[in-house]
Design a protein around this motif. Structure first.
Motif, PDB file in Angstrom:
ATOM      1  N   ASP A 131       0.828  -1.210   0.000  1.00  0.00           N
ATOM      2  CA  ASP A 131       0.000   0.000   0.000  1.00  0.00           C
ATOM      3  C   ASP A 131       0.859   1.255   0.000  1.00  0.00           C
ATOM      4  OD1 ASP A 131      -2.253  -1.371  -0.175  1.00  0.00           O
ATOM      5  OD2 ASP A 131      -2.928  -1.098   1.885  1.00  0.00           O
ATOM      6  N   ARG A 142       1.649   1.742  -3.540  1.00  0.00           N
ATOM      7  CA  ARG A 142       0.457   2.055  -4.327  1.00  0.00           C
ATOM      8  C   ARG A 142      -0.025   3.469  -4.057  1.00  0.00           C
ATOM      9  NH1 ARG A 142      -2.197  -2.501  -2.883  1.00  0.00           N
ATOM     10  NH2 ARG A 142      -1.085  -3.835  -4.334  1.00  0.00           N
ATOM     11  N   ASN A 143       0.084   3.892  -2.812  1.00  0.00           N
ATOM     12  CA  ASN A 143      -0.445   5.206  -2.454  1.00  0.00           C
ATOM     13  C   ASN A 143       0.610   6.298  -2.488  1.00  0.00           C
ATOM     14  OD1 ASN A 143      -2.879   3.935  -2.032  1.00  0.00           O
ATOM     15  ND2 ASN A 143      -2.442   3.554   0.130  1.00  0.00           N
ATOM     16  N   THR A 190       2.539   9.318  -3.526  1.00  0.00           N
ATOM     17  CA  THR A 190       2.158  10.428  -4.397  1.00  0.00           C
ATOM     18  C   THR A 190       3.317  11.347  -4.690  1.00  0.00           C
ATOM     19  OG1 THR A 190       1.551  11.700  -2.452  1.00  0.00           O
ATOM     20  CG2 THR A 190      -0.215  10.492  -3.574  1.00  0.00           C
TER      21      THR A 190
END
Lengths: 366, 156
Positions: free
Chosen positions: B144, B147-148, B150
Motif C-alpha cells: 500500500d 500504491r499510495n 504520491t
C-alpha cells in the motif's frame, strides 16, 4: 560586509531545451555558473524489472521505447542478446537487413541531434531541414516495417518481414538526397555560419582525460580524439565486411561533437550502400519458437548505437524469462560530464552543451 | 591468449580468486572476499580504464555484484563478481579508483539497497528520495505504501 549569495536556478525537468525530462540545479553568481548538479530519473519506467516478468519474445515493444529516437538499434541489441544466449544463428540475409536498418536508424538519430542542436543555439532553419530529411527516412522505415518511431521490426531469429521488393528504389534516392544536403546545405547552414560557430566553438570542452575518467563512449568520446568504435574493434552484424571510416575530432568542444555526427551520417550512408549491394538472397528469418527456454548463464553484448557503447547484460536461470537484465546506457555516463564542464561557463552555454551531448532521457532513466 | 590482468590478480590474491574464463577477451573471475575489492580495483586500473557497468543479481540470500571493466584501447573486458550476504549488504566503493563507477553504484544502491562504503554521495538516483523499498529485489512487493505513493511529501 557579508558577500551576497548567488541564485539557485532550477532548469527543467520540463523545459524544451533539456530534451525530455533532465533537471539541472545551477548555483549562479551573476550569470556565471558556480556549481551545477544533474538530476535524472523523471522518466524511469522500471524497464529492468519489466524484463523479469516477460518472455524473451515479448520484451520488444518495451526496448523500443528505451532510446526512442533509435528504436531499431535497441531492438537489434536485445535480439542479439537473446540469440547469443540461446545459441541461435540468424540467416545472412537477416544479418544484412539488420545492418541496413541499424544504419538508417543511426542517420535518423543523428539528424534529430543536428536539428535539435541547431534549434537550441538559435538556428531554427536547421531544425526544420533536419526533420525534413528524417521524415523521408521515416517513410522508408514505415514502408518496410509498418511503424515509424517504434517499428517492432526485429524478432528473435531475424526480422518479422522481408524487405519489400522495391526497397532499393525507395531508399537509394533518399540516401543520395541526404548526402547532397548534408554535404552542401548543412555546411552552409552550420559550418560556414558565424553565429553557430560562435555559440558552439570552445564551449563545453570534454577532453580525453575527462572522457576516460567518466567512461564516456560514442561520438562524444570520438570528438575528444579517441579513435574507438565497437563496429571496428569487435565487429558484430555485417560490419566486418563493410568499409567505413571512424571519424575523430581533436578539440572535444560542442562544435566537434556536432562535426562528428555530420561525418558519421556520411559514413552510415556508405555502409548502407555497400550492404544493399551485397544483400544476400534467402530467408530473412530462422523459425524460433515463441517461448524460449535459455539455460543458466551470463550474456553480455555491446553494440555501438547512435549514442555510444550500449550493452545488455542478461542473467538467465533456465526459465522462460530473464532472471536479471541490466541495460548499460551510454548517455547515463556522458551526462555526468555536465557537472564538470559547465562550471565557470555562462547560462546561455548550458543549452548548447546539453544539446551537444545528445541526451535521450528514455535511455538514461530506463 | 591468457590475459595480463587475470595473471596479476592471481599472483596477488592466490586462493581468493577463482578464474572462470581467461581468454583475454572476456575474462570472468570471482573474488571470494569482498574486503579485497579495493585492492583488486587498483590492480585492474593498470589495464582497464572504466567501470563499464555494474550488474547486481539478487540470489537470495546472497547478492552477487558483477563489475564489468573495459578500456579504451582494445575490446577486452573483465567481469569481476563478488558475493555478499543479505544480512550485511555493504561493500567498499571503488569510486576513488574508478570515478566512472559513481552513478552505477548509486543505481545499485537505489535498486537493491546495497551500501557502498566511502561513496561521496550515496543517494537514490532514478527513484525519488522517499520511495518505499528497493524495487529490483526479488522480494519486493507492491504494498500500500507503494500504491499510495504520491510524491507530495517531497521537499523541493
Amino acid at each position: 560586509m557579508e558577500k551576497q549569495k548567488g541564485v539557485i536556478l532550477n532548469i527543467g525537468p520540463v523545459h524544451p531545451a533539456t530534451h525530455g525530462v533532465l533537471k539541472l540545479i545551477a548555483d549562479l553568481e551573476g550569470d556565471t555558473i558556480d556549481n551545477i548538479k544533474v538530476e535524472i530519473g523523471f522518466l524511469h519506467r522500471g524497464k529492468e524489472k519489466m524484463a523479469e516478468m516477460r518472455y524473451f519474445s515479448n520484451y520488444y515493444p518495451i526496448v523500443d521505447k528505451l532510446d526512442y529516437v533509435s528504436a531499431l538499434q535497441m531492438e537489434i541489441l536485445f535480439a542479439s542478446v537473446v540469440e547469443k544466449a540461446a545459441g541461435i544463428e540468424i540467416p545472412p540475409r537477416a544479418v544484412y537487413i539488420r545492418t541496413i536498418m541499424a544504419e538508417i536508424q543511426r542517420i535518423m538519430s543523428h539528424l534529430v541531434f543536428v536539428g535539435s542542436f541547431g534549434m537550441d543555439v538559435g538556428n531554427y532553419t536547421g531544425f526544420i531541414w533536419a526533420f525534413r530529411e528524417r521524415e523521408e527516412l521515416m517513410t522508408v522505415v514505415e514502408a518496410i516495417s509498418g511503424g515509424r518511431l517504434a517499428p517492432m521490426y526485429i524478432c528473435n531469429g531475424g526480422t518479422f518481414y522481408d524487405l519489400p521488393e522495391n526497397f532499393s528504389y525507395m531508399l537509394s534516392p533518399v540516401l543520395d538526397r541526404i548526402e547532397k544536403k548534408v554535404k552542401n546545405e548543412y555546411a552552409t547552414l552550420f559550418q560556414k555560419n558565424n553565429v553557430f560557430i560562435m555559440r558552439s566553438k570552445s564551449v563545453g570542452i570534454i577532453d580525453k582525460q575527462l572522457v576516460k575518467q567518466l567512461g564516456i563512449t560514442g561520438p562524444n568520446m570520438r570528438a575528444a580524439g579517441i579513435e574507438r568504435d565497437i563496429r571496428r574493434i569487435d565487429p558484430y552484424l555485417a560490419y566486418e565486411e563493410m568499409e567505413f571510416e571512424v571519424p575523430t575530432e581533436e578539440d572535444g568542444d560542442a562544435y566537434s561533437r556536432f562535426l562528428i555526427r555530420i561525418r558519421e551520417i556520411i559514413e552510415s550512408i556508405k555502409i548502407i550502400r555497400q550492404a544493399m549491394k551485397k544483400l544476400p538472397a534467402g530467408s530473412y528469418k530462422k523459425p524460433v519458437p515463441w517461448l524460449l527456454k535459455i539455460p543458466a548463464k551470463y550474456t553480455l553484448v555491446r553494440h555501438e548505437v547512435s549514442k555510444g557503447e550500449m550493452a545488455m547484460h542478461m542473467v538467465t536461470d533456465g526459465g522462460m524469462m530473464p532472471y536479471r537484465l541490466k541495460i548499460r546506457s551510454p548517455t547515463f555516463f556522458s551526462l555526468k560530464a555536465l557537472e564538470k564542464v559547465l562550471v565557470g561557463s555562462r547560462i546561455a552555454d548550458i543549452v548548447a552543451v546539453i544539446a551537444s551531448i545528445d541526451p535521450v532521457m528514455g535511455e538514461v532513466d530506463r | 591468449m591468457p590475459s595480463k590482468v587475470v595473471d596479476a590478480l592471481k599472483d596477488s590474491f592466490k586462493d581468493n580468486v577463482t578464474v572462470l574464463s581467461d581468454n583475454g577477451v572476456e575474462d570472468v573471475i570471482v573474488l571470494s572476499d569482498k574486503k579485497l575489492l579495493k585492492e583488486a580495483a587498483k590492480l585492474i586500473k593498470k589495464i582497464h580504464d572504466i567501470v563499464f557497468l555494474i550488474t547486481v543479481v539478487d540470489r537470495n540470500p546472497t547478492f552477487e555484484i558483477g563489475y564489468v571493466f573495459s578500456n579504451y584501447v582494445d575490446k577486452s573486458i573483465l567481469n569481476l563478481r563478488v558475493n555478499i550476504m543479505q544480512d550485511d549488504l555493504s561493500i567498499d566503493s571503488i569510486t576513488s579508483v574508478f570515478p566512472s563507477a559513481d552513478w552505477e553504484e548509486r543505481e545499485a544502491y537505489d535498486m537493491f539497497g546495497i551500501k557502498f562504503n566511502g561513496h561521496p554521495s550515496l543517494k537514490r538516483i532514478l527513484l525519488p528520495e522517499d520511495w518505499p523499498g528497493h524495487p529490483l529485489r526479488k522480494d519486493f512487493k507492491v504494498t500500500d505504501d507503494v500504491r499510495n505513493w504520491t510524491g507530495l511529501d517531497l521537499k523541493f
